[in-house]
Design a protein around this motif. Structure first.
Motif, PDB file in Angstrom:
ATOM      1  N   VAL A 288      48.681 -12.209 -46.840  1.00 57.90           N
ATOM      2  CA  VAL A 288      49.593 -13.099 -46.115  1.00 57.90           C
ATOM      3  C   VAL A 288      49.345 -14.510 -46.651  1.00 57.90           C
ATOM      4  CG1 VAL A 288      50.341 -13.937 -43.859  1.00 57.90           C
ATOM      5  CG2 VAL A 288      49.383 -11.624 -44.073  1.00 57.90           C
ATOM      6  N   VAL A 289      50.265 -15.012 -47.458  1.00 60.84           N
ATOM      7  CA  VAL A 289      50.059 -16.303 -48.117  1.00 60.84           C
ATOM      8  C   VAL A 289      50.503 -17.441 -47.197  1.00 60.84           C
ATOM      9  CG1 VAL A 289      50.618 -17.735 -50.115  1.00 60.84           C
ATOM     10  CG2 VAL A 289      50.369 -15.256 -50.382  1.00 60.84           C
ATOM     11  N   THR A 290      49.545 -18.294 -46.827  1.00 62.43           N
ATOM     12  CA  THR A 290      49.844 -19.452 -45.977  1.00 62.43           C
ATOM     13  C   THR A 290      49.560 -20.773 -46.672  1.00 62.43           C
ATOM     14  OG1 THR A 290      47.643 -19.147 -44.991  1.00 62.43           O
ATOM     15  CG2 THR A 290      49.530 -18.295 -43.762  1.00 62.43           C
ATOM     16  N   ILE A 291      48.786 -20.756 -47.730  1.00 64.55           N
ATOM     17  CA  ILE A 291      48.306 -21.992 -48.349  1.00 64.55           C
ATOM     18  C   ILE A 291      49.452 -22.854 -48.884  1.00 64.55           C
ATOM     19  CG2 ILE A 291      47.922 -20.813 -50.573  1.00 64.55           C
ATOM     20  CD1 ILE A 291      45.744 -23.663 -49.191  1.00 64.55           C
ATOM     21  N   VAL A 292      50.540 -22.255 -49.331  1.00 67.51           N
ATOM     22  CA  VAL A 292      51.610 -23.021 -49.986  1.00 67.51           C
ATOM     23  C   VAL A 292      52.366 -23.894 -48.980  1.00 67.51           C
ATOM     24  CG1 VAL A 292      53.748 -22.878 -51.325  1.00 67.51           C
ATOM     25  CG2 VAL A 292      51.852 -21.304 -51.810  1.00 67.51           C
ATOM     26  N   GLN A 293      52.853 -23.292 -47.910  1.00 65.73           N
ATOM     27  CA  GLN A 293      53.690 -24.019 -46.951  1.00 65.73           C
ATOM     28  C   GLN A 293      52.913 -24.593 -45.761  1.00 65.73           C
ATOM     29  OE1 GLN A 293      56.797 -24.916 -47.367  1.00 65.73           O
ATOM     30  NE2 GLN A 293      56.859 -23.883 -49.342  1.00 65.73           N
TER      31      GLN A 293
END
Length: 339
Positions: A288-293
């Protein structure tokens, strides 16, 4: 007598509405440091962060934690008086003393015992470890773990030069957030296993230090320095960590990474995330990618990921979920749960 187990009954996240893009961070740095020459895009290129959340003026870590806790209690149709224990597990705190858990409990109207658990970005995972132990031994039946992170308050806006920027660059990737998890006693296991490890000889690779800390009360009061990171030192800590901390909890349960609906991994930068996943064999599509936004959400990272995965339908009741923690110190941990 039937065995008592612990399960994660619910999760909630609070992300402040106000955001700051990485371009806006660079604009502010340029305006306040006219002699500083930084290539445009240097923060995004190094971290992958495009945006971070910024709490309203006057809000404290306890407020961010309380926002998430209230949302979780409402969702579970519970009141603060229904809690047996409240554990605060954030890196940022309201006060040196007392425990920030007291402040959160007062804001919620809770009357249960409270304490803080702090271990950098692994604070929430260690709080799960503690809460599960207290539940399965019958000490408590309903434990609220909450976290409030306010790291944007420590972003340095005046720099001496490019060398100082490189030292504190990680401070521009962080984001404010609140998160909460509810653990309850259950007849069937929900927290299936966990393992933790540390490489403490590398504690100085990522620090938020106190300046002017002396025993003389006449000196200036301690000031919190910005986050400084030695990326090479952190990488060495990861590489020196026995892979058993990641593989054994799965092997003990007869599982592989492919068996999980999602794998929530702590994220300090996008390049480091993918390098770590390749290092231990986590399939990218499970992350679950959260770092970008949302930026580096500090100890709130993993519960925020879980909340987003549940809201998006990626995680449903009965699914397996893995939490993989990486934190300064250096510490690592894996927690396996059935949602």
């Amino acid at each position: 007598m039937a065995s008592v187990h612990a399960r994660v009954a619910g999760v909630a996240a609070h992300l402040p509405e106000t955001t700051m893009t990485t371009a806006e961070v660079e604009d502010r740095l340029a305006a306040r440091n006219p002699g500083l020459v930084l290539p445009r895009g240097v923060i995004h290129n190094g971290s992958g962060v495009r945006r971070r959340h910024v709490a309203p003026p006057g809000e404290k870590p306890s407020d961010l934690a309380a926002h998430a806790a209230r949302a979780l209690l409402d969702e579970q149709d519970l009141h603060a008086r229904d809690l047996d224990l409240l554990v605060y597990a954030g890196v940022t705190i309201d006060l040196v003393e007392p425990a920030t858990a007291h402040v959160v409990a007062a804001k919620l109207g809770a009357g249960c015992p409270v304490f803080d658990v702090r271990n950098a970005c692994n604070s929430v995972l260690n709080a799960i470890q503690v809460a599960e132990a207290l539940i399965v031994t019958g000490r408590h039946r309903r434990v609220l773990i909450c976290c409030g992170e306010l790291p944007t308050a420590f972003m340095p806006w005046t720099l001496s030069g490019a060398d100082e920027f490189m030292t504190v660059a990680a401070a521009y990737t962080v984001s404010d957030a609140g998160a909460a998890l509810l653990l309850e006693a259950a007849a069937e296991p929900g927290v299936l296993g966990h393992r933790f490890a540390a490489q403490s000889h590398g504690w100085d690779a990522a620090t938020v230090a106190l300046r002017n800390l002396t025993s003389d009360p006449a000196t200036d009061w301690p000031v919190i320095r910005p986050l400084t990171v030695d990326a090479i030192g952190l990488i060495r800590g990861i590489e020196a960590t026995d892979h058993a901390v990641f593989s054994d909890p799965l092997a003990d349960l007869g599982l592989t990474w492919d068996d999980f609906a999602v794998v929530c991994v702590h994220q300090a930068s996008l390049p480091a995330l993918w390098k770590f996943c390749a290092h231990v064999g986590i399939p990218p599509e499970k992350v679950v990618v959260t770092i970008v936004q949302h930026g580096n959400l500090v100890a709130a990272t993993i519960p925020v990921q879980l909340a987003q995965a549940v809201a998006a339908g990626r995680v449903r009741r009965g699914d397996l979920v893995a939490f993989v923690g990486l934190a300064s110190g250096f510490s690592a941990g894996t927690v396996v749960v059935r949602w």
